[in-house]
Motif scaffolding. Sequence first.
Motif, PDB file in Angstrom:
ATOM      1  N   THR A 418       0.687  -0.931  -0.150  1.00 25.88           N
ATOM      2  CA  THR A 418       0.226  -0.422  -0.133  1.00 25.88           C
ATOM      3  C   THR A 418       0.870   1.785  -0.660  1.00 25.88           C
ATOM      4  N   SER A 421       2.511   1.904  -3.205  1.00 28.34           N
ATOM      5  CA  SER A 421       1.415   2.355  -4.221  1.00 28.34           C
ATOM      6  C   SER A 421       0.909   4.153  -4.210  1.00 28.34           C
ATOM      7  N   LEU A 425       2.143   6.339  -6.962  1.00 29.41           N
ATOM      8  CA  LEU A 425       0.848   8.053  -7.578  1.00 29.41           C
ATOM      9  C   LEU A 425       1.501   8.797  -7.166  1.00 29.41           C
ATOM     10  N   PHE A 446       2.145   4.512 -12.786  1.00 28.54           N
ATOM     11  CA  PHE A 446       1.046   4.190 -12.563  1.00 28.54           C
ATOM     12  C   PHE A 446       0.555   2.772 -12.693  1.00 28.54           C
ATOM     13  N   GLY A 447       1.091   1.836 -13.207  1.00 31.29           N
ATOM     14  CA  GLY A 447       0.897   0.966 -13.642  1.00 31.29           C
ATOM     15  C   GLY A 447       0.798  -0.030 -12.901  1.00 31.29           C
ATOM     16  N   MET A 450      -0.922   0.520  -9.165  1.00 34.93           N
ATOM     17  CA  MET A 450      -2.407  -0.341  -9.375  1.00 34.93           C
ATOM     18  C   MET A 450      -2.347  -1.768  -9.373  1.00 34.93           C
ATOM     19  N   ALA A 453      -1.262  -1.846  -5.638  1.00 30.33           N
ATOM     20  CA  ALA A 453      -2.495  -1.865  -4.849  1.00 30.33           C
ATOM     21  C   ALA A 453      -3.421  -3.300  -4.874  1.00 30.33           C
ATOM     22  N   VAL A 454      -3.390  -4.120  -6.125  1.00 26.47           N
ATOM     23  CA  VAL A 454      -4.700  -5.261  -6.081  1.00 26.47           C
ATOM     24  C   VAL A 454      -4.221  -6.015  -5.452  1.00 26.47           C
TER      25      VAL A 454
END
Length: 460
Positions: A418, A421, A425, A446-447, A450, A453-454
Amino acid sequence: LVAPAIAVAPLWAGFGPPIRAAVPIIVAADIGAVIGDRRIADRAGASVRISAAVLAHGLLFAALLVVAVDRDWIEVIGLAVIAALVLVARLVPVPARAVHWGAGTAIALGVLAIWLERFALEPIDRLAIVAAVGAAIAIIATLVRRIPRGGWWAILVVTIVPFLLAVGSVVVERTGWTALSTGTMTALAVVIVLSRRPGLAPALRVAAAALIVPSIAVTAVCLGAQLLVTSGSPVVLPVIAVLVAGVLASASWIEHSLRRLGAEPAAIVTIAIELSAGLTGAIAVLLAVVRVASGFDTAMIVLIVIGVGAAVARVLGRRRRGWWVAAASWTGALWCALLLSNVDLLEPYVLPPAAAAVIVGVVLLAIGRSGRLPAALAVAGLGAGLLPTLLALMVIGSGVGFGADGGQSIPWRAIGLTAVSVAFLLIAFGLRRAPERMQSLRGPLFGAAMVAAVGPGGVW
């Protein structure tokens, strides 16, 4: 000339082995001396020359059969057969005389092998001596340019057979005699690489170059087994690593020297030396890991030394593959250190090399390095750092040892992903006003944010 041989034939079995072997040799030599004379050969018909050649070779073969059964006189008879071959070879066309060079070498090595049986030597030691003598003969043949090309090639083919057998015996036993054979073969390989002998094929030079470093390494292993009381792996393997590092660091100098000496193709020969050195280093690492006497500490030393050599090759020699080899070596050294410390978490193994790839990629982009490599390194580092941790979180959770009871009370992997991530960002938004070359990282960041964060989404 044939009549005396026919007359003596009925009485042949009544003589001792020396006479039964000497008579055919003398007759064969006489046939070669007379029929092989150019003036007589020109007047004689083809059928006479062919018959004389068949008879002379058959007589020499018969002499070898006699002493093969009774070996008391094999040294003298063997040398006599080799001397007679010089005359008998005159009975055949010049291109076919290369066979006689090979046959003479094979007979000499065979006689030596039988003669060594009289001494208290192990079979492997006798084989190593024969291989060393064969390599010495090949060195002399390479240096003496009066030996025709076909004869030289025949000598090389014959001498390579005992060498291959001796190398195979190293797996079973390593002694000072086996070190002698591999050391002599190393000298032969160096002579072939540096030789400017007419008729030397580039492929042979490349093959000889590829044998130099492995042969030296095998020689070091054999000497270690001979001289050291305990297992030589903790000593010999780092020595081999120094050898490999030295070869890698001096690759550019080797190529320049070969080109100056006219040993072409210098670039391909140097690449062969580098690749064989890399393979030797990989085998040294494998042996360090699997050998009980060495272990991960020896493997770590080997990898560090090889990495230093590769880095020097890149910095001083401008070898493009240097940093890749150094990175792989130092990553392996890090893993060995972690294994020695009994670290059983995944992240200490994957995050340092992944972070190094990201840092190198970003620095190359910042200094304006062209091409796709900088961005590819950064993206590869992001993926290598995130995906293993994400998979570990999904499969085994956050690990153990972070809760008050030693369990998984704190989801540290989810917290870390987290935080990563969010950081990605923020960095991606911060690059909006950066130079265009740096903005190429915004999409991957950005990828990566994401993806990071999964996993935590399922935990929270």
